[in-house]
Design a protein around this motif. Structure first.
Motif, PDB file in Angstrom:
ATOM      1  N   ILE A   1      -3.288  -6.067   2.331  1.00 53.08           N
ATOM      2  CA  ILE A   1      -1.962  -6.662   2.598  1.00 53.08           C
ATOM      3  C   ILE A   1      -0.920  -5.585   2.335  1.00 53.08           C
ATOM      4  O   ILE A   1      -0.700  -5.210   1.186  1.00 53.08           O
ATOM      5  CB  ILE A   1      -1.711  -7.888   1.699  1.00 53.08           C
ATOM      6  N   GLU A   2      -0.306  -5.088   3.404  1.00 49.91           N
ATOM      7  CA  GLU A   2       0.611  -3.956   3.251  1.00 49.91           C
ATOM      8  C   GLU A   2       2.068  -4.398   3.342  1.00 49.91           C
ATOM      9  O   GLU A   2       2.388  -5.442   3.866  1.00 49.91           O
ATOM     10  CB  GLU A   2       0.323  -2.914   4.339  1.00 49.91           C
TER      11      GLU A   2
ATOM     12  N   MET B   1      -4.290  12.918  -7.890  1.00 55.99           N
ATOM     13  CA  MET B   1      -4.954  12.359  -6.712  1.00 55.99           C
ATOM     14  C   MET B   1      -4.833  13.329  -5.548  1.00 55.99           C
ATOM     15  O   MET B   1      -4.071  14.291  -5.620  1.00 55.99           O
ATOM     16  CB  MET B   1      -4.381  10.986  -6.360  1.00 55.99           C
TER      17      MET B   1
ATOM     18  N   ARG C   1       1.209   6.590   8.280  1.00 49.65           N
ATOM     19  CA  ARG C   1       1.738   6.392   6.927  1.00 49.65           C
ATOM     20  C   ARG C   1       2.055   7.759   6.328  1.00 49.65           C
ATOM     21  O   ARG C   1       1.173   8.629   6.283  1.00 49.65           O
ATOM     22  CB  ARG C   1       0.704   5.695   6.028  1.00 49.65           C
TER      23      ARG C   1
ATOM     24  N   LEU D   1       2.087   9.669   3.522  1.00 49.04           N
ATOM     25  CA  LEU D   1       1.512   9.424   2.196  1.00 49.04           C
ATOM     26  C   LEU D   1       2.099  10.307   1.089  1.00 49.04           C
ATOM     27  O   LEU D   1       2.297   9.824  -0.028  1.00 49.04           O
ATOM     28  CB  LEU D   1      -0.014   9.527   2.265  1.00 49.04           C
TER      29      LEU D   1
ATOM     30  N   PHE E   1       6.920   7.382  -6.388  1.00 45.50           N
ATOM     31  CA  PHE E   1       6.491   6.920  -7.718  1.00 45.50           C
ATOM     32  C   PHE E   1       6.551   8.041  -8.761  1.00 45.50           C
ATOM     33  O   PHE E   1       6.176   7.831  -9.913  1.00 45.50           O
ATOM     34  CB  PHE E   1       5.052   6.383  -7.646  1.00 45.50           C
TER      35      PHE E   1
HETATM   36  C1  LIG Z   1      -0.667   3.348   1.035  1.00 49.51           C
HETATM   37  C2  LIG Z   1      -0.741   1.865   0.670  1.00 49.51           C
HETATM   38  C3  LIG Z   1      -1.592   1.721  -0.601  1.00 49.51           C
HETATM   39  C4  LIG Z   1       0.669   1.345   0.427  1.00 49.51           C
HETATM   40  O1  LIG Z   1       0.584   0.006  -0.021  1.00 49.51           O
HETATM   41  P1  LIG Z   1       1.701  -1.082   0.316  1.00 49.51           P
HETATM   42  O2  LIG Z   1       1.357  -2.323  -0.413  1.00 49.51           O
HETATM   43  O3  LIG Z   1       1.898  -1.217   1.765  1.00 49.51           O
HETATM   44  O4  LIG Z   1       3.012  -0.403  -0.326  1.00 49.51           O
HETATM   45  P2  LIG Z   1       4.260  -1.208  -0.921  1.00 49.51           P
HETATM   46  O5  LIG Z   1       4.550  -2.384  -0.059  1.00 49.51           O
HETATM   47  O6  LIG Z   1       4.029  -1.468  -2.363  1.00 49.51           O
HETATM   48  O7  LIG Z   1       5.406  -0.144  -0.784  1.00 49.51           O
HETATM   49  C5  LIG Z   1       5.890   0.664  -1.854  1.00 49.51           C
HETATM   50  C6  LIG Z   1       7.014   1.502  -1.346  1.00 49.51           C
HETATM   51  O8  LIG Z   1       6.509   2.404  -0.352  1.00 49.51           O
HETATM   52  C7  LIG Z   1       7.139   2.174   0.921  1.00 49.51           C
HETATM   53  N1  LIG Z   1       6.097   2.262   1.932  1.00 49.51           N
HETATM   54  C8  LIG Z   1       4.961   1.544   1.984  1.00 49.51           C
HETATM   55  N2  LIG Z   1       4.236   1.900   3.060  1.00 49.51           N
HETATM   56  C9  LIG Z   1       4.958   2.849   3.696  1.00 49.51           C
HETATM   57  C10 LIG Z   1       4.741   3.585   4.889  1.00 49.51           C
HETATM   58  N3  LIG Z   1       3.664   3.407   5.659  1.00 49.51           N
HETATM   59  N4  LIG Z   1       5.687   4.488   5.262  1.00 49.51           N
HETATM   60  C11 LIG Z   1       6.794   4.652   4.511  1.00 49.51           C
HETATM   61  N5  LIG Z   1       7.066   3.972   3.368  1.00 49.51           N
HETATM   62  C12 LIG Z   1       6.140   3.089   2.975  1.00 49.51           C
HETATM   63  C13 LIG Z   1       7.724   0.782   0.833  1.00 49.51           C
HETATM   64  O9  LIG Z   1       8.866   0.652   1.657  1.00 49.51           O
HETATM   65  C14 LIG Z   1       8.093   0.657  -0.643  1.00 49.51           C
HETATM   66  O10 LIG Z   1       9.360   1.277  -0.883  1.00 49.51           O
HETATM   67  P3  LIG Z   1      10.285   0.970  -2.176  1.00 49.51           P
HETATM   68  O11 LIG Z   1       9.663   1.689  -3.342  1.00 49.51           O
HETATM   69  O12 LIG Z   1      11.600   1.540  -1.793  1.00 49.51           O
HETATM   70  O13 LIG Z   1      10.292  -0.512  -2.339  1.00 49.51           O
HETATM   71  C15 LIG Z   1      -1.342   1.012   1.820  1.00 49.51           C
HETATM   72  O14 LIG Z   1      -0.597   1.300   2.990  1.00 49.51           O
HETATM   73  C16 LIG Z   1      -2.806   1.285   2.096  1.00 49.51           C
HETATM   74  O15 LIG Z   1      -3.680   0.666   1.493  1.00 49.51           O
HETATM   75  N6  LIG Z   1      -3.090   2.211   3.040  1.00 49.51           N
HETATM   76  C17 LIG Z   1      -4.457   2.519   3.453  1.00 49.51           C
HETATM   77  C18 LIG Z   1      -5.217   3.264   2.394  1.00 49.51           C
HETATM   78  C19 LIG Z   1      -4.467   4.469   1.862  1.00 49.51           C
HETATM   79  O16 LIG Z   1      -3.867   5.237   2.605  1.00 49.51           O
HETATM   80  N7  LIG Z   1      -4.520   4.646   0.548  1.00 49.51           N
HETATM   81  C20 LIG Z   1      -3.888   5.772  -0.152  1.00 49.51           C
HETATM   82  C21 LIG Z   1      -4.752   6.959  -0.021  1.00 49.51           C
HETATM   83  S1  LIG Z   1      -4.051   8.416  -0.778  1.00 49.51           S
END
Ligand SMILES: CC(C)(COP(=O)(O)OP(=O)(O)OC[C@H]1O[C@@H](n2cnc3c(N)ncnc32)[C@H](O)[C@@H]1OP(=O)(O)O)[C@@H](O)C(=O)NCCC(=O)NCCS
Length: 185
Positions: A106-107, A133, A143, A145, A152
């Motif tokens: 859930i993103e 990491m 994304r 990343l 954070f």
């Molecule tokens: C990366 C991942 C963990 C992010 O999780 P998420 O639940 O969608 O992120 P959140 O909703 O908590 O977002 C946190 C912040 O990041 C930002 N953000 C989230 N996804 C983003 C994206 N694709 N592009 C830009 N900003 C993004 C949000 O706007 C939010 O901003 P804020 O701090 O100003 O509120 C998720 O997209 C994922 O599981 N991706 C596939 C696996 C992956 O890439 N894992 C990481 C490997 S290094």
């Protein structure tokens, strides 16, 4: 402002309440140091849906990781169904936790941010000085990343064409508390 970092148990309860509200169901967050087959398969199921094939860990690779010192999985379920995890263990660098894999089905609902805040809090409470990491600037789904982890407090420590971008979050009471205040409270 008080610099008291909250206990993990308190943060877990708050995070469950927050995500239950946001996601409209019963969210449970559990921390594990062992990897029974059922749990490994849950992580594998999320991995397979969220990472392109070359980055996915299969069951054998996951089980291998579970034998590493400091092995930890934080698992999120919604109405009993697993939907997010964070997996790591001791890095080769002393006092550093290596966040090897994290994903959420859930993103863009704040789950990733809660995962990261809990990962930092867990690592702090366990006595680590930093979380490390490896990621990439942008994945196949677009994304961004490095930018995502940068928000954070992670900073780039190394770039390697084959391995990827290494990032590190220094664990200080200020950093950990700020993540909890912003993303869990
Ligand atoms: C990366 C991942 C963990 C992010 O999780 P998420 O639940 O969608 O992120 P959140 O909703 O908590 O977002 C946190 C912040 O990041 C930002 N953000 C989230 N996804 C983003 C994206 N694709 N592009 C830009 N900003 C993004 C949000 O706007 C939010 O901003 P804020 O701090 O100003 O509120 C998720 O997209 C994922 O599981 N991706 C596939 C696996 C992956 O890439 N894992 C990481 C490997 S290094």
């Amino acid at each position: 402002m008080s610099l008291k970092v909250p206990p993990l148990s308190e943060a877990l309860a708050k995070a469950e309440a927050k995500l239950s509200g946001v996601l409209g169901g019963e969210c449970r967050i559990t921390v594990h140091h062992e990897f029974p087959d059922g749990l490994a398969r849950m992580v594998e199921g999320i991995e397979n849906r969220k990472f392109r094939q070359e980055l996915q860990y299969n069951l054998k690779e996951l089980v291998e990781r579970s034998k590493k010192k400091g092995f930890t999985v934080i698992l999120f379920t919604l109405n009993g169904e697993p939907f997010a995890f964070d997996l790591g263990y001791n890095d080769v660098v002393e006092n550093t936790y290596f966040g090897d894999s994290a994903a959420t089905l859930i993103e863009r609902k704040g789950v990733g941010a809660v995962l990261t805040a809990l990962d930092a809090l867990y690592s702090w409470e366990a006595g680590y000085k930093a979380v490390k990491m490896i990621t990439e600037d942008q994945d196949e789904a677009g994304r961004k990343l490095v930018e995502y982890w940068g928000r954070f407090g992670f900073h780039v420590t190394k770039r390697d064409l084959k391995v990827g971008v290494e990032m590190r979050l220094d664990l200080t009471p200020e950093n950990v508390k700020a993540l909890c205040d912003r993303y869990i409270d």
